[in-house]
Design a protein around this motif. Structure first.
Motif, mmCIF file in Angstrom:
data_model
loop_
_atom_site.group_PDB
_atom_site.id
_atom_site.type_symbol
_atom_site.label_atom_id
_atom_site.label_comp_id
_atom_site.label_asym_id
_atom_site.label_seq_id
_atom_site.Cartn_x
_atom_site.Cartn_y
_atom_site.Cartn_z
ATOM 1 N N ILE A 189 40.422 29.273 34.720
ATOM 2 C CA ILE A 189 40.171 30.585 35.325
ATOM 3 C C ILE A 189 40.952 31.646 34.554
ATOM 4 O O ILE A 189 42.173 31.564 34.438
ATOM 5 C CB ILE A 189 40.585 30.586 36.812
ATOM 6 N N LEU A 190 40.230 32.619 34.049
ATOM 7 C CA LEU A 190 40.839 33.682 33.258
ATOM 8 C C LEU A 190 40.637 35.018 33.959
ATOM 9 O O LEU A 190 39.499 35.431 34.213
ATOM 10 C CB LEU A 190 40.224 33.727 31.858
ATOM 11 N N LEU A 191 41.735 35.705 34.282
ATOM 12 C CA LEU A 191 41.669 37.050 34.844
ATOM 13 C C LEU A 191 42.013 38.049 33.758
ATOM 14 O O LEU A 191 42.893 37.799 32.915
ATOM 15 C CB LEU A 191 42.648 37.208 36.013
ATOM 16 N N THR A 192 41.343 39.200 33.789
ATOM 17 C CA THR A 192 41.640 40.222 32.802
ATOM 18 C C THR A 192 41.427 41.610 33.383
ATOM 19 O O THR A 192 40.674 41.792 34.338
ATOM 20 C CB THR A 192 40.772 40.058 31.535
ATOM 21 N N ALA A 193 42.125 42.580 32.778
ATOM 22 C CA ALA A 193 42.009 43.985 33.157
ATOM 23 C C ALA A 193 42.570 44.814 32.021
ATOM 24 O O ALA A 193 43.411 44.349 31.240
ATOM 25 C CB ALA A 193 42.769 44.272 34.457
ATOM 26 N N ALA A 194 42.101 46.047 31.919
ATOM 27 C CA ALA A 194 42.672 46.961 30.938
ATOM 28 C C ALA A 194 44.089 47.338 31.338
ATOM 29 O O ALA A 194 44.971 47.541 30.500
ATOM 30 C CB ALA A 194 41.798 48.198 30.804
ATOM 31 N N GLU A 195 44.307 47.427 32.648
ATOM 32 C CA GLU A 195 45.638 47.735 33.186
ATOM 33 C C GLU A 195 46.476 46.460 33.183
ATOM 34 O O GLU A 195 46.120 45.472 33.830
ATOM 35 C CB GLU A 195 45.516 48.280 34.612
ATOM 36 N N ASP A 196 47.575 46.482 32.471
ATOM 37 C CA ASP A 196 48.441 45.306 32.389
ATOM 38 C C ASP A 196 49.723 45.581 33.178
ATOM 39 O O ASP A 196 50.817 45.634 32.624
ATOM 40 C CB ASP A 196 48.757 44.998 30.917
ATOM 41 N N GLY A 197 49.555 45.755 34.500
ATOM 42 C CA GLY A 197 50.680 46.140 35.340
ATOM 43 C C GLY A 197 51.094 45.057 36.308
ATOM 44 O O GLY A 197 50.533 43.952 36.335
#
Length: 309
Positions: free
Chosen positions: A36-44
């Motif tokens: 399972i890979l989660l991703t977002a432009a926001e790395d907070g």
């Protein structure tokens, strides 16, 4: 080589067949462990906390978070990846590649999806809606404001497509949808006209209408007419709306946990979370002379109603 040797051979033969049976069972058993890979432009901190919570909920799976800028094109990811997008830039990245892995999209409203996808939806992408379901919001109004019959709804060009669905839900409930186009939020005449012809305002999750620039005018105008505003979301309740339904991190983790136990081919194209909560603003209720919303009791009542056919 006597009887003991034959018994040994028989014993070994049984072990071999039993081992072969276990091997067959292992080959035909479902692969419960997932990548399972989660991703977002926001790395907070928020997205990392969400990823960590999901990892703790699914210890048998390999759960990781990688910032969007650090990822290859979607088609270069392993085929067995289950991809979870936590913001809209992630969706834009995913849409560039039709060959990407099965994908769950969080933090997207129906209006945002309409703006980016129109009436189509790409394959292998499931949209998990962030805006409160319209039927649930109408049931909330019926529960906390039973005398309200005329439901005023401000809409814009982007949110107009939601009106017919609202009418379809409202009519069997004996409610009337009173729509009002608000194409110029600097002009209050449309808002004032709607307030005169409504018993309550239902806010659509349209950020062109409901945003920090319009909140003061919306709330002061509704207070002046002693008219409550329901919705459009939990954040607006803190600003001065009367109440709204919403789903928090625990509710979304429950949705993901259930979906990730299923093969991606069975994931729905779109989904509202089954579990939700109600938030009310006691100060607003007092100022409008309305009984304070019992958040737990109202949420339980609404949930029970949704379980019934």
């Amino acid at each position: 080589m006597g009887a003991p040797s034959r018994m040994t051979l028989l014993f070994v033969s049984r072990l071999w067949h039993r081992g072969l049976l276990w091997a067959c069972l292992l080959l035909t058993a479902p692969a419960w462990s997932a990548n399972i890979l989660l991703t977002a432009a926001e790395d907070g901190a928020g997205v990392h906390a969400f990823a960590q919570a999901l990892a703790q909920q699914r210890p048998a799976d390999h759960v990781t978070f990688t910032a969007l800028n650090d990822l290859p094109p979607p088609s270069h990811l392993p085929a067995n990846t289950r991809l979870i997008l936590l913001d809209l830039p992630g969706l834009e990245w995913r849409l560039q590649d039709a060959q990407g892995p099965p994908t769950l999209v969080l933090r997207i409203s129906r209006l945002q999806a309409r703006q980016r996808l129109g009436s189509t939806q790409p394959a292998k992408i499931s949209l998990l809606w962030s805006d409160p379901p319209l039927a649930r919001q109408l049931n909330l109004i019926a529960s906390i404001l039973p005398q309200a019959q005329r439901i005023g709804v401000l809409y814009g060009v982007d949110s107009e497509f939601l009106l017919q669905e609202l009418r379809d839900y409202a009519t069997p409930m004996g409610l009337q949808i009173v729509p009002q186009l608000w194409d110029n939020t600097n002009d209050s005449r449309a808002l004032q006209n709607l307030l005169k012809n409504s018993d309550v305002l239902l806010g659509l999750d349209d950020t062109r209408l409901y945003n920090p620039k319009t909140v003061k005018n919306l709330l002061l105008s509704s207070y002046a007419q002693q008219l409550p505003l329901v919705g459009p979301n939990a954040g607006f309740v803190k600003a001065g709306s009367l109440a709204s339904t919403y789903s928090d991190q625990a509710d979304w983790l429950e949705v993901l946990d259930r979906l990730l136990d299923q093969p991606p081919a069975s994931w729905p194209r779109s989904l509202y979370p089954e579990h939700f909560k109600v938030v009310g603003n006691p100060q607003v209720a007092r100022s409008l002379g309305i009984e304070q919303v019992d958040e737990v009791a109202v949420a339980a009542r609404l949930a029970e109603g949704e379980k019934r056919p």
